[in-house]
Design a protein around this motif. Sequence first.
Motif, PDB file in Angstrom:
ATOM      1  N   ASP A 136     -58.325 -62.643 121.780  1.00  0.00           N
ATOM      2  CA  ASP A 136     -58.824 -61.308 121.468  1.00  0.00           C
ATOM      3  C   ASP A 136     -57.825 -60.244 121.902  1.00  0.00           C
ATOM      4  OD1 ASP A 136     -59.429 -62.110 124.093  1.00  0.00           O
ATOM      5  OD2 ASP A 136     -61.033 -60.642 124.274  1.00  0.00           O
ATOM      6  N   ARG A 137     -57.063 -60.484 122.957  1.00  0.00           N
ATOM      7  CA  ARG A 137     -56.030 -59.528 123.385  1.00  0.00           C
ATOM      8  C   ARG A 137     -54.787 -59.626 122.508  1.00  0.00           C
ATOM      9  NH1 ARG A 137     -55.432 -56.726 128.261  1.00  0.00           N
ATOM     10  NH2 ARG A 137     -53.663 -56.109 127.010  1.00  0.00           N
ATOM     11  N   LEU A 138     -54.403 -60.839 122.146  1.00  0.00           N
ATOM     12  CA  LEU A 138     -53.205 -61.056 121.339  1.00  0.00           C
ATOM     13  C   LEU A 138     -53.441 -60.616 119.899  1.00  0.00           C
ATOM     14  CD1 LEU A 138     -50.328 -62.140 121.239  1.00  0.00           C
ATOM     15  CD2 LEU A 138     -51.252 -64.416 120.861  1.00  0.00           C
ATOM     16  N   GLY A 139     -54.631 -60.809 119.425  1.00  0.00           N
ATOM     17  CA  GLY A 139     -54.960 -60.462 118.046  1.00  0.00           C
ATOM     18  C   GLY A 139     -55.076 -61.718 117.207  1.00  0.00           C
ATOM     19  N   TYR A 140     -56.120 -61.803 116.440  1.00  0.00           N
ATOM     20  CA  TYR A 140     -56.380 -63.011 115.668  1.00  0.00           C
ATOM     21  C   TYR A 140     -55.471 -63.135 114.448  1.00  0.00           C
ATOM     22  CZ  TYR A 140     -60.317 -63.911 118.650  1.00  0.00           C
ATOM     23  OH  TYR A 140     -61.088 -64.179 119.751  1.00  0.00           O
ATOM     24  N   ASN A 141     -54.801 -62.053 114.054  1.00  0.00           N
ATOM     25  CA  ASN A 141     -53.898 -62.103 112.908  1.00  0.00           C
ATOM     26  C   ASN A 141     -52.445 -62.325 113.321  1.00  0.00           C
ATOM     27  OD1 ASN A 141     -55.947 -61.647 111.027  1.00  0.00           O
ATOM     28  ND2 ASN A 141     -55.873 -59.459 111.441  1.00  0.00           N
ATOM     29  N   CYS A 142     -52.209 -62.513 114.594  1.00  0.00           N
ATOM     30  CA  CYS A 142     -50.856 -62.694 115.106  1.00  0.00           C
ATOM     31  C   CYS A 142     -50.333 -64.079 114.703  1.00  0.00           C
ATOM     32  CB  CYS A 142     -50.846 -62.551 116.622  1.00  0.00           C
ATOM     33  SG  CYS A 142     -49.247 -62.769 117.375  1.00  0.00           S
ATOM     34  N   ARG A 143     -49.192 -64.107 114.030  1.00  0.00           N
ATOM     35  CA  ARG A 143     -48.556 -65.383 113.662  1.00  0.00           C
ATOM     36  C   ARG A 143     -47.899 -65.959 114.902  1.00  0.00           C
ATOM     37  NH1 ARG A 143     -46.263 -68.137 109.247  1.00  0.00           N
ATOM     38  NH2 ARG A 143     -46.996 -66.568 107.814  1.00  0.00           N
ATOM     39  N   ILE A 144     -47.929 -67.290 115.026  1.00  0.00           N
ATOM     40  CA  ILE A 144     -47.338 -67.963 116.177  1.00  0.00           C
ATOM     41  C   ILE A 144     -46.243 -68.908 115.697  1.00  0.00           C
ATOM     42  CG2 ILE A 144     -47.779 -69.494 118.134  1.00  0.00           C
ATOM     43  CD1 ILE A 144     -50.705 -68.391 118.004  1.00  0.00           C
ATOM     44  N   ILE A 145     -45.065 -68.758 116.309  1.00  0.00           N
ATOM     45  CA  ILE A 145     -43.927 -69.629 116.015  1.00  0.00           C
ATOM     46  C   ILE A 145     -43.537 -70.295 117.328  1.00  0.00           C
ATOM     47  CG2 ILE A 145     -41.537 -69.742 115.212  1.00  0.00           C
ATOM     48  CD1 ILE A 145     -42.109 -67.058 113.708  1.00  0.00           C
ATOM     49  N   VAL A 146     -43.502 -71.633 117.344  1.00  0.00           N
ATOM     50  CA  VAL A 146     -43.120 -72.379 118.538  1.00  0.00           C
ATOM     51  C   VAL A 146     -41.730 -72.962 118.303  1.00  0.00           C
ATOM     52  CG1 VAL A 146     -43.683 -74.308 120.071  1.00  0.00           C
ATOM     53  CG2 VAL A 146     -45.515 -72.924 119.083  1.00  0.00           C
ATOM     54  N   LEU A 147     -40.784 -72.571 119.166  1.00  0.00           N
ATOM     55  CA  LEU A 147     -39.419 -73.093 119.090  1.00  0.00           C
ATOM     56  C   LEU A 147     -39.232 -74.142 120.174  1.00  0.00           C
ATOM     57  CD1 LEU A 147     -37.355 -69.807 118.589  1.00  0.00           C
ATOM     58  CD2 LEU A 147     -38.324 -71.319 116.850  1.00  0.00           C
ATOM     59  N   LEU A 148     -38.932 -75.363 119.767  1.00  0.00           N
ATOM     60  CA  LEU A 148     -38.661 -76.451 120.698  1.00  0.00           C
ATOM     61  C   LEU A 148     -37.157 -76.443 120.910  1.00  0.00           C
ATOM     62  CD1 LEU A 148     -41.028 -79.025 118.982  1.00  0.00           C
ATOM     63  CD2 LEU A 148     -41.550 -77.455 120.859  1.00  0.00           C
ATOM     64  N   ASN A 149     -36.721 -75.718 121.922  1.00  0.00           N
ATOM     65  CA  ASN A 149     -35.318 -75.382 122.121  1.00  0.00           C
ATOM     66  C   ASN A 149     -34.581 -76.415 122.969  1.00  0.00           C
ATOM     67  OD1 ASN A 149     -33.118 -73.621 121.754  1.00  0.00           O
ATOM     68  ND2 ASN A 149     -33.485 -72.676 123.738  1.00  0.00           N
ATOM     69  N   LYS A 150     -33.284 -76.386 122.875  1.00  0.00           N
ATOM     70  CA  LYS A 150     -32.351 -77.258 123.606  1.00  0.00           C
ATOM     71  C   LYS A 150     -32.446 -78.703 123.137  1.00  0.00           C
ATOM     72  CE  LYS A 150     -32.488 -74.224 127.621  1.00  0.00           C
ATOM     73  NZ  LYS A 150     -32.584 -74.122 129.075  1.00  0.00           N
TER      74      LYS A 150
END
Length: 188
Positions: free
Chosen positions: A118-132
Amino acid sequence: MGLLTIIKKQKLKDKECRCLILGLDNSGKSTVVDWVLSFYTNRPRREITPTVGFQIHTVTFENHNVQLWDIGGQSTLRPYWDNYFEKTDVLVWVMDVAVASRLEESVQELRTILQNRDRLGYNCRIIVLLNKKDLVADLDLVLDKLEKDLAVVLKLENVPIETRTTNALNGDGLETLMELIVRGCAGV
């Protein structure tokens, strides 16, 4: 029509995008931002030091002004992350897949953020980068376990989530990051 809807429509009209770059300390967040700035603004690469607090950078891509908020990931700063959530269009979560002992901690921190949707926003897109990814001997084994853990965490209704492996030092896997961010801002 609520105030947040009006603000979102104005941001779309102005083609502005707010993107938070979060993750544990030493996951490569600032290196990701440095690569993006170098690639899209022809700025020379810089020596990276840990981010204390936050840094804001603006990159123009496809007529959008994308604000990249690079937020420090030290454990002492994490309680303050939610202060940056408001009006966020895209969350880029960076994980260091080379340090197996911290993967569960990273997944747990992401879970905590998503429980506060609810704080982040339900329409916020999420991208997860598995780095290194270049530092992992058996990448397939690590990714298989991580994908299972993330599948449980990322089961959210109507939230588009992208996951990709990256090497922020040379940009491998980051070539289309800005395109994903802008698509997330446009709600595509």
